[in-house]
Scaffold this active site. Sequence first.
Site, short mmCIF file in Angstrom:
data_model
loop_
_atom_site.label_atom_id
_atom_site.label_comp_id
_atom_site.label_asym_id
_atom_site.label_seq_id
_atom_site.Cartn_x
_atom_site.Cartn_y
_atom_site.Cartn_z
N GLU A 1 -74.93 -12.71 -8.93
CA GLU A 1 -74.38 -13.81 -9.70
C GLU A 1 -74.35 -15.10 -8.86
OE1 GLU A 1 -74.00 -13.06 -12.79
OE2 GLU A 1 -73.00 -14.84 -13.59
N HIS B 1 -80.22 -20.16 -15.16
CA HIS B 1 -79.32 -19.10 -14.70
C HIS B 1 -80.08 -17.78 -14.52
CE1 HIS B 1 -75.31 -16.98 -14.64
NE2 HIS B 1 -76.07 -15.99 -15.07
N GLU B 2 -80.80 -17.37 -15.57
CA GLU B 2 -81.54 -16.10 -15.49
C GLU B 2 -82.66 -16.21 -14.46
OE1 GLU B 2 -80.07 -13.72 -16.72
OE2 GLU B 2 -78.79 -14.75 -18.17
N HIS C 1 -81.35 -15.22 -11.12
CA HIS C 1 -81.38 -13.76 -10.95
C HIS C 1 -82.80 -13.29 -10.63
CE1 HIS C 1 -77.30 -12.76 -12.10
NE2 HIS C 1 -77.39 -13.36 -13.29
#
Lengths: 505, 505
Positions: A298, A268-269, A272
């Site tokens: 997001e 997830h990170e 980003h």
Amino acid sequence: MSEFEQKKTGFHELIGRMKSYSEAVGLMYWDLRTGAPKKGVEPRSQAIGLLSTEVFKMSVSEEMETYLTFFEQPGHFDQLDPITLKMIKESRKEFDLSKKIPADRYREYVTLTSQSESAWEEAKHNSDYSLFEPYLDKIIAFNREFIELWGYKDHPYDTLLNLYEPGLTVKKLDEVFGTLRERLVPLVKAVQESSAKPDASFLYQPFNKAGQKEFNRYILEQIGYDFDAGRVDETEHPFATGLNLGDVRITTRYKDNDFTFALFSTIHECGHALYEQNISPELAGTILCQGTSMGIHESQSRFWENMIGRSESFWTRYYSELQKLFPEQLADVSLADFYRAINEAKPSLIRIEADELTYNLHIMIRYELEKEIFSGKVTAKDLPELWNNRYREYLGVVADSDEFGILQDVHWAGGSFGYFPSYALGNMYAAQFEKTMRKDLPEMDQLISEGNFQPIKEWLTERIYRHGKLLTPSELVVGITGEELNPSYLADYLEEKFKSVYKLN
Amino acid sequence: MSEFEQKKTGFHELIGRMKSYSEAVGLMYWDLRTGAPKKGVEPRSQAIGLLSTEVFKMSVSEEMETYLTFFEQPGHFDQLDPITLKMIKESRKEFDLSKKIPADRYREYVTLTSQSESAWEEAKHNSDYSLFEPYLDKIIAFNREFIELWGYKDHPYDTLLNLYEPGLTVKKLDEVFGTLRERLVPLVKAVQESSAKPDASFLYQPFNKAGQKEFNRYILEQIGYDFDAGRVDETEHPFATGLNLGDVRITTRYKDNDFTFALFSTIHECGHALYEQNISPELAGTILCQGTSMGIHESQSRFWENMIGRSESFWTRYYSELQKLFPEQLADVSLADFYRAINEAKPSLIRIEADELTYNLHIMIRYELEKEIFSGKVTAKDLPELWNNRYREYLGVVADSDEFGILQDVHWAGGSFGYFPSYALGNMYAAQFEKTMRKDLPEMDQLISEGNFQPIKEWLTERIYRHGKLLTPSELVVGITGEELNPSYLADYLEEKFKSVYKLN
């Protein structure tokens, strides 16, 4: 140098100065989270406060106003390159937002939110909403006052939504969330009633940290996180932070008895970070060297976490390697069972622990309450009951204490109204982008199952990443997909995926 | 508030602002050394440059001048508390130093030193002094110019010495180095001619890093490094950095085939850190919250590294534990042989690799050359020959290439003339302090051999650490030992130690 060129150089220098200050603040914040010694926290926090205030002062300074006024003179926009022009427009937006709030009211508000966050912590700890209610009341009042000062066209709440997602309106969100709700509520119900639920219990046994770290690092390398332009550390709450174009860091947290937490939060990170590592070097050191909105940001974390990381193709490629690292835990688990387990979906009380399917319903509940607050229909006093009613209606679950209900999120305590929808927007954008990507890369599943993410990363870089904040969310979405935000893609994606996982029809 | 109180508050706020900026700069520097990703180095360096310049600007600002002028009015000093008074005096000193250099000359100099450091690197790499000579020539010329602007009383070089050691003069250094040289040169000769040289070869075999780390951390805990007010990381060149009173970090470097490097450099940096971790909280956030001079700072790193860490008592306590960690390497080595090995002394070419005994001679050579440069007797052209002659005379060794001779240190390339003597001052101060400490704590060896460093740390804190920069080096030394810097204590200490290690007499 002409006056025009002088002003342009001066403006870029001012912005460069602000960026350097912000980089220092970002690093100090990162350092506090990743291992600064505890006795140094107080002076460090003061230094962060001081340098942040300096950035704020520069953003509303006379120097800034001089540049803005100069370039806003008739004809000057036409002489500016697109990057400087967009920087001027963004700076003007921030200047006006900040200038419209009287300085003493802003100071009072900052003090209030800091007290309010402490009150929220105590209230949550004691599961006693009444300790937090008076603070929330005041924070709502302040936000109403700010909305009046900033102005609005159709709905007061639009002004707050726009802080995080430029151009977003209640009208649009009502429409997309309406569609989404209509399709997700029955899907969640069907999933719950399925007689073929996955067994995920094997995920929640001890996985040694060294093995987790090794696998996480390997996956990051595979999907293209640039370790020469970032690093990975451990924190209580995982996050990504772009200090500069060549330094985009992520953090994760290893849970001993749930290896999926670190793995999926890392991916997830990384999503980003891939966004910020791949912004065009032309934008380096400018205010455009960041994601264009919370929602688009997001969309990238969610895309990599869910659409890549939780896909069947992904594990076709990597499952045997994971099994080799954790034979004791996984040797007897088939790829199919593993895939179903990591996609287990069930209604729950806590947003941050929610699965891909039910997550959006948690967001809609918060959106509707915020909208009603700023329509003036609802006060802090009414919120717990409304909260619980909505959870019952959308998810079929009710918290037996406010700690797991209305007190679960810090956002309102810090005054962040209008922020929650970004999470769901991210999911919708991601599905919409993915639909187009599949047209351009019909072999996408094949690529993923070969661990060849390069074409996917290039597609995203060309269309999204490199533009940074140069294009608005709407310009991006329409430019790429040919239409405005459309929730059907997410609904289609979730229906297809969860009907398969839960063997529906 | 009275005007006086207002001005005082304003002055403290300005200093606090400068400290916060410096903290940010310090952290960015630490981060660059400990693991910042390489693609982020350039923007990070720009941010460091920008924020450092802001601190410089504040130190010579009109605001600063207003405060200084106000408090320097007749009678105002008497109304000030000692801390603020000292801060005013230190700020005035820095203000005058900076203001006397014309801004454009300073900028040219900064650019020159940056080019010069690159030229030095290349010259060293190619062992070709001629590539560096023209830069060194210009740097010397600039420093001569600055000395004229700053002024001097007896010797031009005094002005440079004072940048690092307030109050230090050529007259004083000639005297102390003269005494020291007279006593050390014959001692070095005797050591070289000794027929009982220690065998240190067992130190230079593989020691695994995990074991080294464990032992280093254990020793740090034992001697009282506060891990709640610091952390330990790895860097190419070990250093200590005090970001604020509660955050004093150290770094080390593990060499696979020489475990003494990490261990003694860790204890060395810990000595610097103990100083800064134990400054009085009254001085927190002021410019007095640092060591009072380079020499006094170095006295603490050297004291802990050599007088504690390389003492017989210390290893009486810890050697068996080290043996247990590295049985393969040390099981057959006796405590006595180990102690002699870690105190091996022999003349060598490279300062930073020199032992405790010969180190001071390396410093004297540099001191004498610097003194002659600023007496106007010597130019850059003369230096290599003079360098080699002095090494032959003092240490009996001559480099066969300038890489290991005059090009070994970066200091001159960066313009740091006057800095080298601090290293030898540190050794002399340390021995002088130790002499007094032994009077106050006659059981000192016993304490060390029990691993009880608390009384020693308290002694140092009470007399040195807590005062930060509130007292000058001379006030400290005279206050503690009853006399000015006296080199005999170091000579006595070294004679006693090395006569024992080398079984002389």
